[in-house]
Design an enzyme around this catalytic site. Structure first.
Site, PDB file in Angstrom:
ATOM      1  N   LYS A 242       0.824  -1.214   0.000  1.00  0.00           N
ATOM      2  CA  LYS A 242       0.000   0.000   0.000  1.00  0.00           C
ATOM      3  C   LYS A 242       0.857   1.263   0.000  1.00  0.00           C
ATOM      4  CE  LYS A 242      -4.254  -1.938   1.784  1.00  0.00           C
ATOM      5  NZ  LYS A 242      -5.295  -1.957   2.789  1.00  0.00           N
TER       6      LYS A 242
ATOM      7  N   LYS B  59      -5.157 -11.093  -5.737  1.00  0.00           N
ATOM      8  CA  LYS B  59      -6.301 -11.226  -4.839  1.00  0.00           C
ATOM      9  C   LYS B  59      -7.445 -10.301  -5.262  1.00  0.00           C
ATOM     10  CE  LYS B  59      -5.939  -8.795  -1.122  1.00  0.00           C
ATOM     11  NZ  LYS B  59      -5.790  -8.149   0.170  1.00  0.00           N
TER      12      LYS B  59
ATOM     13  N   LYS C  85     -11.426  -4.616  -2.938  1.00  0.00           N
ATOM     14  CA  LYS C  85     -12.468  -3.591  -3.096  1.00  0.00           C
ATOM     15  C   LYS C  85     -12.014  -2.514  -4.058  1.00  0.00           C
ATOM     16  CE  LYS C  85     -13.468  -3.922   1.867  1.00  0.00           C
ATOM     17  NZ  LYS C  85     -12.323  -3.633   2.745  1.00  0.00           N
TER      18      LYS C  85
END
Ligand code: TYM
Length: 337
Positions: free
Chosen positions: A118, A201, A204
């Site tokens: 991230k 993966k 969202k």
């Protein structure tokens, strides 16, 4: 006289109310929450404090938080066995997170793969919260003397850190300072993959929304997304994550929803085509989600009732969290108020 039933062990888990929840959140987390709920004392949260490690639109964050809670209930989370609450309603989460900030190490936090991933996408200004996030998660878990944490595979490393920090504090202040929690990672659907790019993966916030199946997707969207799902070269329908990640993903999705074993599903697809697998997986997902979507909308129509549920959940959670926090304050050497 009847012997009193042993008190139930504790479960805690949460989901960030960012964007729309996706099938991985449902199969990797919520469905297992429901499966385990009768045998445990359960605490399920919308983790809004975690959500703000990335910038959120205020109105969207509020709506997503209501929707997450409504989805939990619509998916079968039973208020008789579970407390449902919003993380920011229980201030002890932030308070314990600060304390744990003083016991967690820079080195161990730097090794978190989710942080590396991230922060590499965050540009020049990486929020400090993105770095210390796993200690807030540890606080969530440790506050409730949690035994079991049902999560998807991607949270395993954060759980290991939580265990390390708990053991460190137990070493300093006594073995009964914190319960050392165990992860619960179900054997099927622990890592649902992106439909277009089945080696990453499902998330969202995928770059291409067609790779993620959102829990609020319409039946037409569900059909469309599965029709376009990436399958692998060859024809055979069998579970082989390395060579057939796309096909394996669809088999896992079916298995996690129906409870049928992967072997039994494979047997049904001998001599069938990828097209059959896609259409039938879409059908199974549509049937699973339709009643959940309907109930979610009904629940969202009565915000006052949702707020009442959250108030009860927060009151129960606060009472328990305060006991743990005071225990730690006392052991650290703070004067108790
Ligand atoms: P979050 O919001 O990213 O995801 C919520 C849950 O969904 C699971 N999950 C998946 N499972 C299978 N396949 C996928 N593709 C997939 N994507 C997500 C996650 O593993 C998770 O169980 N840090 C956590 C939230 C959190 C938490 C906690 C969890 C905060 N405090 C305390 C447990 C206990 C997170 O960001 O999850």
């Amino acid at each position: 006289m009847a012997t009193p039933a042993p008190s139930k062990k504790v479960i805690l888990s949460g989901i960030q109310p960012t964007n729309r929840l996706q099938l991985g959140n449902y199969l990797g987390a919520i469905k297992n929450w429901v499966k385990l709920q009768k045998d445990f004392d359960c605490h399920y949260m919308a983790v809004d404090l975690h959500a703000i490690t990335a910038r959120q639109d205020p109105q969207e964050l509020r709506n997503n938080t209501y929707t997450a809670i409504a989805l939990y209930i619509a998916s079968g989370v039973d208020l008789e066995h579970c407390s449902l609450f919003v993380q920011s309603h229980v201030p002890q989460h932030s308070q314990l997170a600060w304390l744990l900030n003083c016991y967690g190490y820079m080195g161990e936090l730097s090794r978190m793969t989710q942080y590396k991933d991230k922060s590499s996408k965050a540009g020049a200004n990486i929020p400090v919260g993105l770095f210390t996030y796993p200690l807030l998660m540890a606080a969530d878990i440790l506050l409730y003397d949690t035994h079991l944490v049902p999560v998807g595979d991607d949270q395993k490393q954060h759980l290991e850190l939580t265990r390390d920090v708990a053991q460190r504090l137990n070493g300093l202040y006594g073995d009964d300072t914190f319960v050392v929690p165990e992860p619960y990672i179900a054997p099927v659907a622990a890592r649902i993959m992106d439909l277009l790019n089945p080696t990453t993966k499902m998330s969202k916030s995928a770059v291409n929304e067609n790779g993620s199946l959102f829990l609020t997707d319409s039946p037409a969207d569900i059909e469309k997304k599965f029709k376009r799902a990436e399958t692998d070269s060859g024809k055979e329908i069998r579970f082989d994550e390395e060579n057939k990640p796309g096909v394996s993903n669809l088999l896992s999705i079916q298995s996690a929803i129906t409870g049928e074993s992967i072997a039994a599903i494979e047997a049904r697809y001998v001599n069938k085509m990828y097209g059959h697998l896609k259409v039938e997986t879409a059908e199974i997902v549509k049937q699973e989600l339709a009643p959940i979507q309907k109930r979610t909308q009904e629940l969202l129509g009565d915000k006052a009732e949702l707020e009442r549920i959250l108030k009860t959940g927060a009151e129960k959670a606060t009472a328990k969290a305060e006991v743990t926090l005071r225990r730690l304050h006392e052991r650290i050497g703070f004067i108790l108020r």
